[in-house]
Design a protein around this motif. Structure first.
Motif, PDB file in Angstrom:
ATOM      1  N   MET A 165       0.846  -1.180   0.000  1.00  0.00           N
ATOM      2  CA  MET A 165       0.000   0.000   0.000  1.00  0.00           C
ATOM      3  C   MET A 165       0.885   1.235   0.000  1.00  0.00           C
ATOM      4  SD  MET A 165      -3.297   0.563   2.159  1.00  0.00           S
ATOM      5  CE  MET A 165      -4.356   1.857   1.719  1.00  0.00           C
ATOM      6  N   SER A 166       0.521   2.201  -0.820  1.00  0.00           N
ATOM      7  CA  SER A 166       1.346   3.399  -0.941  1.00  0.00           C
ATOM      8  C   SER A 166       1.016   4.388   0.172  1.00  0.00           C
ATOM      9  CB  SER A 166       1.128   4.038  -2.303  1.00  0.00           C
ATOM     10  OG  SER A 166      -0.193   4.510  -2.395  1.00  0.00           O
ATOM     11  N   ALA A 167       1.960   5.280   0.422  1.00  0.00           N
ATOM     12  CA  ALA A 167       1.781   6.267   1.481  1.00  0.00           C
ATOM     13  C   ALA A 167       0.822   7.378   1.047  1.00  0.00           C
ATOM     14  CB  ALA A 167       3.123   6.856   1.874  1.00  0.00           C
ATOM     15  N   PHE A 168       0.762   7.645  -0.242  1.00  0.00           N
ATOM     16  CA  PHE A 168      -0.098   8.702  -0.759  1.00  0.00           C
ATOM     17  C   PHE A 168      -1.124   8.090  -1.696  1.00  0.00           C
ATOM     18  CE2 PHE A 168       3.989  10.827   0.000  1.00  0.00           C
ATOM     19  CZ  PHE A 168       3.571  11.792   0.898  1.00  0.00           C
ATOM     20  N   SER A 169      -2.303   8.674  -1.701  1.00  0.00           N
ATOM     21  CA  SER A 169      -3.317   8.196  -2.629  1.00  0.00           C
ATOM     22  C   SER A 169      -3.052   8.782  -4.019  1.00  0.00           C
ATOM     23  CB  SER A 169      -4.713   8.589  -2.141  1.00  0.00           C
ATOM     24  OG  SER A 169      -4.885   9.984  -2.247  1.00  0.00           O
ATOM     25  N   PHE A 170      -3.734   8.223  -4.996  1.00  0.00           N
ATOM     26  CA  PHE A 170      -3.568   8.686  -6.372  1.00  0.00           C
ATOM     27  C   PHE A 170      -4.026  10.134  -6.514  1.00  0.00           C
ATOM     28  CE2 PHE A 170      -5.072   8.827 -10.858  1.00  0.00           C
ATOM     29  CZ  PHE A 170      -3.825   8.682 -11.453  1.00  0.00           C
ATOM     30  N   ALA A 220       1.885   3.000 -10.639  1.00  0.00           N
ATOM     31  CA  ALA A 220       1.764   2.345  -9.340  1.00  0.00           C
ATOM     32  C   ALA A 220       0.309   2.001  -9.024  1.00  0.00           C
ATOM     33  CB  ALA A 220       2.337   3.240  -8.247  1.00  0.00           C
ATOM     34  N   ARG A 221      -0.597   2.852  -9.461  1.00  0.00           N
ATOM     35  CA  ARG A 221      -2.014   2.573  -9.179  1.00  0.00           C
ATOM     36  C   ARG A 221      -2.509   1.349  -9.939  1.00  0.00           C
ATOM     37  NH1 ARG A 221      -7.124   6.040  -8.359  1.00  0.00           N
ATOM     38  NH2 ARG A 221      -8.715   4.620  -9.104  1.00  0.00           N
TER      39      ARG A 221
END
Length: 103
Positions: free
Chosen positions: A1-6, A53-54
């Motif tokens: 899971m990424s630290a920032f959203s799209f 990445a999304r």
């Protein structure tokens, strides 16, 4: 899971692109214009990386490498033009007086 959203990365890229565009339109110094263009290209690269990445696709990273190469070439050509103008005895880096390169 990424630290920032799209959406967060899109907002950051939009802000970066807007700052770069304002720098190109407001400043007449050629060095500042080159730096502003690099900021705009980095904003586009950020969008490609975050989209890759999304959707779990490596094409965003490939486009990042292409944009990074384009930014390096753009900077090299821009600095070569600046050095050519300086060699002709031009005392300023004002973009409006670039007609000295006429052959």
């Amino acid at each position: 899971m990424s630290a920032f959203s799209f959406n967060d990365t899109l907002l950051l890229a939009t802000v970066l692109f807007s700052v770069g565009l304002a720098g190109v339109l407001a400043r007449r110094n050629m060095l500042f214009m080159l730096m502003s263009l690099d900021i705009m290209l980095n904003a586009a690269a950020l969008i490609f990386v975050s989209a890759g990445a999304r959707w779990h696709d490596a094409a965003g990273q490939v486009m990042f490498l292409l944009i990074l190469t384009l930014a390096a070439v753009e900077t090299a050509v821009g600095l070569a033009i600046i050095l050519c103008l300086h060699a002709r005895g031009r005392p300023t880096l004002d973009a409006d007086s670039g007609n000295l390169l006429k052959g």
